[in-house]
Motif scaffolding. Structure first.
Motif, short mmCIF file in Angstrom:
data_model
loop_
_atom_site.label_atom_id
_atom_site.label_comp_id
_atom_site.label_asym_id
_atom_site.label_seq_id
_atom_site.Cartn_x
_atom_site.Cartn_y
_atom_site.Cartn_z
N TRP A 83 16.18 4.10 0.27
CA TRP A 83 15.44 5.13 1.01
C TRP A 83 14.27 5.66 0.18
CZ3 TRP A 83 14.62 10.28 -0.25
CH2 TRP A 83 14.09 11.06 0.75
N LEU A 84 14.47 5.90 -1.12
CA LEU A 84 13.45 6.55 -1.93
C LEU A 84 12.17 5.72 -2.01
CD1 LEU A 84 12.55 8.75 -3.88
CD2 LEU A 84 13.65 7.47 -5.73
N TRP A 85 12.31 4.43 -2.33
CA TRP A 85 11.11 3.62 -2.49
C TRP A 85 10.48 3.26 -1.15
CZ3 TRP A 85 9.01 4.19 -6.80
CH2 TRP A 85 9.78 4.34 -7.96
N SER A 86 11.28 3.22 -0.11
CA SER A 86 10.71 3.02 1.22
C SER A 86 9.81 4.19 1.60
CB SER A 86 11.83 2.85 2.25
OG SER A 86 11.32 2.67 3.54
N GLU A 87 10.28 5.43 1.31
CA GLU A 87 9.46 6.61 1.59
C GLU A 87 8.23 6.64 0.69
OE1 GLU A 87 9.82 8.80 4.03
OE2 GLU A 87 11.45 7.55 4.76
N ALA A 88 8.41 6.26 -0.58
CA ALA A 88 7.27 6.24 -1.50
C ALA A 88 6.20 5.27 -1.03
CB ALA A 88 7.74 5.86 -2.90
N ALA A 89 6.62 4.09 -0.52
CA ALA A 89 5.65 3.12 -0.01
C ALA A 89 4.91 3.67 1.19
CB ALA A 89 6.38 1.82 0.36
N ARG A 90 5.61 4.38 2.07
CA ARG A 90 4.95 4.93 3.24
C ARG A 90 3.94 6.00 2.85
NH1 ARG A 90 8.39 7.42 8.09
NH2 ARG A 90 8.99 8.94 6.52
N ILE A 91 4.34 6.95 1.99
CA ILE A 91 3.42 8.03 1.60
C ILE A 91 2.22 7.47 0.85
CG2 ILE A 91 3.23 10.13 0.22
CD1 ILE A 91 6.18 10.64 0.77
N THR A 141 6.96 -5.10 1.55
CA THR A 141 7.54 -6.43 1.43
C THR A 141 7.69 -6.84 -0.03
OG1 THR A 141 6.56 -7.07 3.54
CG2 THR A 141 7.30 -8.84 2.10
N TRP A 142 6.70 -6.49 -0.85
CA TRP A 142 6.70 -6.96 -2.24
C TRP A 142 7.54 -6.06 -3.15
CZ3 TRP A 142 1.74 -9.38 -4.64
CH2 TRP A 142 2.07 -10.02 -5.86
N LEU A 143 7.32 -4.75 -3.08
CA LEU A 143 7.92 -3.84 -4.06
C LEU A 143 9.21 -3.18 -3.60
CD1 LEU A 143 4.81 -2.03 -5.57
CD2 LEU A 143 6.16 -3.89 -6.54
N VAL A 144 9.53 -3.28 -2.32
CA VAL A 144 10.74 -2.62 -1.83
C VAL A 144 11.80 -3.63 -1.45
CG1 VAL A 144 11.69 -1.03 -0.11
CG2 VAL A 144 9.41 -0.63 -1.04
N ALA A 145 11.48 -4.51 -0.50
CA ALA A 145 12.51 -5.39 0.05
C ALA A 145 12.80 -6.58 -0.85
CB ALA A 145 12.08 -5.87 1.43
N ALA A 146 11.78 -7.09 -1.55
CA ALA A 146 11.95 -8.37 -2.26
C ALA A 146 12.57 -8.22 -3.63
CB ALA A 146 10.60 -9.07 -2.40
N GLN A 147 12.61 -7.00 -4.21
CA GLN A 147 13.03 -6.85 -5.59
C GLN A 147 14.50 -6.44 -5.66
OE1 GLN A 147 10.92 -7.97 -7.70
NE2 GLN A 147 9.41 -8.19 -6.07
N THR A 148 15.34 -7.42 -5.88
CA THR A 148 16.76 -7.12 -6.06
C THR A 148 17.07 -6.76 -7.50
OG1 THR A 148 17.17 -9.49 -6.40
CG2 THR A 148 17.44 -8.62 -4.17
N ASP A 149 16.34 -7.30 -8.46
CA ASP A 149 16.50 -6.97 -9.88
C ASP A 149 15.36 -6.05 -10.28
OD1 ASP A 149 18.72 -8.63 -10.08
OD2 ASP A 149 17.48 -10.38 -10.52
N LEU A 157 5.24 -0.92 -11.57
CA LEU A 157 4.45 -1.12 -10.36
C LEU A 157 4.85 -0.15 -9.27
CD1 LEU A 157 4.25 -5.01 -10.30
CD2 LEU A 157 2.44 -3.40 -10.89
N ARG A 158 6.15 0.13 -9.18
CA ARG A 158 6.58 1.12 -8.20
C ARG A 158 6.04 2.50 -8.57
NH1 ARG A 158 12.95 -0.28 -6.74
NH2 ARG A 158 12.50 -2.04 -5.34
N GLY A 159 6.01 2.78 -9.88
CA GLY A 159 5.45 4.06 -10.30
C GLY A 159 3.99 4.21 -9.95
N CYS A 160 3.29 3.09 -9.89
CA CYS A 160 1.87 3.12 -9.51
C CYS A 160 1.67 3.59 -8.08
CB CYS A 160 1.24 1.75 -9.71
SG CYS A 160 1.09 1.27 -11.46
N LEU A 161 2.74 3.57 -7.28
CA LEU A 161 2.62 4.05 -5.91
C LEU A 161 2.26 5.53 -5.87
CD1 LEU A 161 5.75 2.36 -4.23
CD2 LEU A 161 3.36 1.68 -4.01
N VAL A 162 2.53 6.23 -6.96
CA VAL A 162 2.23 7.66 -7.00
C VAL A 162 0.73 7.91 -7.11
CG1 VAL A 162 2.69 9.82 -8.24
CG2 VAL A 162 4.48 8.08 -8.05
#
Length: 630
Positions: A83-91, A141-149, A157-162
């Protein structure tokens, strides 16, 4: 590990669109998001004369609430990526779209006019919406759903969403500061409307049992069938000085002794030595009394219920608290219901607190004036006892019956009878939950088990209020903590439709809503005298108070109905005390809610017992004096 393994490449978008359903989701959800943004911009400009960044911001908020497709139907990765990274991607992508809109409209200084639409603004809105939709697909697709590890590089890269959010947050903060007066009014208007909603729900639910004649007269005592079902009554006891009176009263009834058994649970430790001796004496003299003596360092009611369940042999398993006075005819009536309604799995009877007034108070020895006053307020005052008794009357007479009809019910912890096969199918009680009764009711509702609730003065189980006001706070703290536990478990999400799920959220969180409303209502009234606001907003500020007044009128009618039903003498002083105490009682509930949250944060989930002194055993009950459990 080489870099290509650290950051997995995104799955091709065509793999998500290789079926007609995938293409349809993409076109419908993404296209609808773009269409709504553009359409709302037209509405704001044409009818309200609002344009520019304000109109775009409104359209974004409305689109998020109306569509919600960007996370679920459009890219459907919430469960895959969290949920957290999905919301971060949307914002983040919304922030990028806003930056694009601001940059493309920077040179446009024309003021919006009602009845006119700027084609340039519509095109810029369209471009920004497309940027948001496409960017959300790529980022998600790249940073939320595809990254299992989740490796350090992925975290970076996820932090760059900020980063895209920062200019937007600065702009929002600046706008809020410059318009702080309007923001305060809007915020408190929202709070007032929320309070009105909570008060309205509370009022409607409280009146359910009296809205129609058939709801009032729903119990027919003359309809009785011969005794057929066997009962196992579990009596959990922990330091109970009134246990002997309770067991004697249970055994004094006319229901055939060979058709019911008492399973008394008393801990095998030094703390319960006297209580265990009383229970052992009854077990030695009565063959239908079983004594279960578990040994463990921690004891609680759900643990005792589970310890007793394996010894229950009856068709119906009931729960009776150790301080209860069980009404005459209760088992016969439940037997009749069980015979006539084989489709019902759980039968919930009424429980009623009886001591509307405090007992005699003695000033503590060597106590100063302040300490003596605190002792008197804590244990000798009656204002909260009357309101506590009234709460039970409304809850079992009206609210719980509504919950049963709505097919979502948090069961009571006393005078509840469950078919043994139903209880076994549900797996018994959750020993880790502080409100095992509520938890069992939620699981039964999810499983589709039907519950019948009945309330009649001649069938209610009578109990006492907590010994002191402080112990009332302790009791309510435990209940609220248990409701939060049940909410966090999330089993209510398995309910079959959204209406029942919404009812579950309302029911499990309502104590906190009511506590917050109790604190916010006086503030709302005071603000009407100090804030300069339009007449319409002032009226909104006063609406929760109006709902509260209607609730007080309902409580007065219910209180006198309660007094008439149990032949209690109440006067104008009792009614006045009930009215005056309403805001103070809400403050007490707010303290309990705050205490519950603090204890949960601290991880203190130990069972806090409510002590009993048997005050309801000496209440004068007139013609409805108890005689047994026949």
């Amino acid at each position: 590990m080489n870099p290509s393994q650290v950051l997995a490449p995104p799955p091709p978008l065509r793999t998500r669109l290789d079926s007609p359903s995938g293409r349809l989701r993409f076109v419908v959800s993404g296209g609808m998001s773009v269409f709504i943004r553009v359409a709302l911009s037209v509405v704001f400009a044409w009818f309200l004369g609002v344009g520019g960044q304000v109109a775009y911001g409104y359209s974004v908020v409305a689109t998020i609430f109306l569509v919600q497709g960007l996370d679920r139907d459009f890219t459907w990765w919430r469960r895959q990526g969290g949920w957290l990274w999905s919301e971060a991607a949307r914002i983040s992508t919304e922030a990028v779209g806003w930056l694009v809109f601001v940059e493309l409209t920077r040179s446009d200084q024309s003021a919006p006019v009602v009845g006119q639409v700027s084609m340039r603004q519509l095109l810029v809105t369209l471009v920004s919406a497309l940027v948001v939709v496409c960017g959300h697909v790529v980022v998600g697709t790249w940073l939320v759903a595809a990254q299992t590890d989740v490796t350090p590089r992925v975290r970076f890269l996820r932090g760059c969403l900020v980063l895209p959010m920062l200019p937007l947050l600065v702009a929002i903060a600046r706008m809020l500061y410059l318009n702080r007066g309007e923001v305060a009014l809007a915020g408190w208007t929202a709070v007032s409307l929320a309070m009105l909603f909570v008060a309205g729900l509370t009022l409607v639910r409280a009146q359910y049992g009296w809205q129609r004649p058939e709801r009032v007269d729903h119990v027919h005592l003359e309809d009785r069938t011969p005794a057929q079902h066997t009962f196992s009554l579990i009596v959990p006891a922990r330091e109970e000085p009134v246990l002997g009176r309770t067991l004697a009263q249970l055994l004094a009834g006319a229901y055939p002794p060979d058709l019911f058994e008492l399973v008394v649970v008393v801990s095998d430790d030094e703390v319960d030595r006297e209580t265990r001796a009383v229970a052992q004496e009854f077990a030695d003299r009565h063959p239908n009394v079983k004594l279960v003596t578990p040994r463990s360092a921690m004891r609680s009611k759900p643990l005792s219920l589970e310890d007793a369940r394996k010894y229950c042999q009856g068709d119906l398993i009931g729960i009776v608290d150790a301080e209860s006075l069980v009404a005459g005819g209760l088992l016969s009536y439940v037997n009749t219901l069980a015979v006539n309604h084989p489709e019902i799995g759980i039968f919930q009877g009424g429980v009623q607190l009886m001591n509307v007034r405090g007992t005699g108070w003695r000033r503590p020895e060597s106590a100063g004036p302040v300490r003596a006053l605190a002792s008197w307020l804590n244990s000798a005052t009656s204002w909260w006892r009357a309101r506590n008794c009234l709460e039970y009357y409304i809850w079992f007479m009206s609210r719980l019956r509504y919950q049963a009809v709505a097919r979502f019910i948090p069961l009571g912890g006393n005078t509840v009878f469950i078919r043994r096969e139903v209880l076994d199918g549900l797996g018994g009680w959750d020993v880790s939950c502080l409100t095992e009764d509520c938890d069992l009711g939620v699981r039964a509702s999810v499983a589709g088990v039907e519950t019948m609730v009945f309330y009649h003065p001649e069938l209610t189980t009578r109990e006492e209020t907590p010994e002191t006001l402080g112990k009332l706070v302790v009791q309510r703290t435990r209940w609220m903590m248990g409701f939060i536990q049940v909410f966090q478990k999330g089993e209510w999400r398995g309910l079959p439709d959204w209406r029942r799920r919404a009812l579950a959220v309302e029911m499990l969180l309502m104590p906190f809503f009511q506590a917050a409303a109790g604190l916010a209502l006086p503030t709302s009234v005071l603000l009407t005298f100090f804030l300069k606001a339009p007449v319409g907003l002032v009226i909104i500020f006063w609406l929760p108070l109006l709902a509260m007044i209607l609730m007080v009128i309902t409580e007065q009618a219910a209180f006198h109905g309660f007094a008439d039903a149990y032949q209690l003498k109440v006067g104008l002083l009792d009614s006045a005390r009930l009215i005056v105490s309403a805001p103070v009682y809400q403050l007490v509930l707010s303290v309990a809610a705050l205490r519950a949250i603090v204890r949960l944060v601290q991880g203190k989930v130990q069972w806090e017992k409510t002590t009993h002194v048997g005050a309801h055993h000496v209440v004068m009950l007139g013609s409805s004096e108890l005689e047994g459990v026949s």
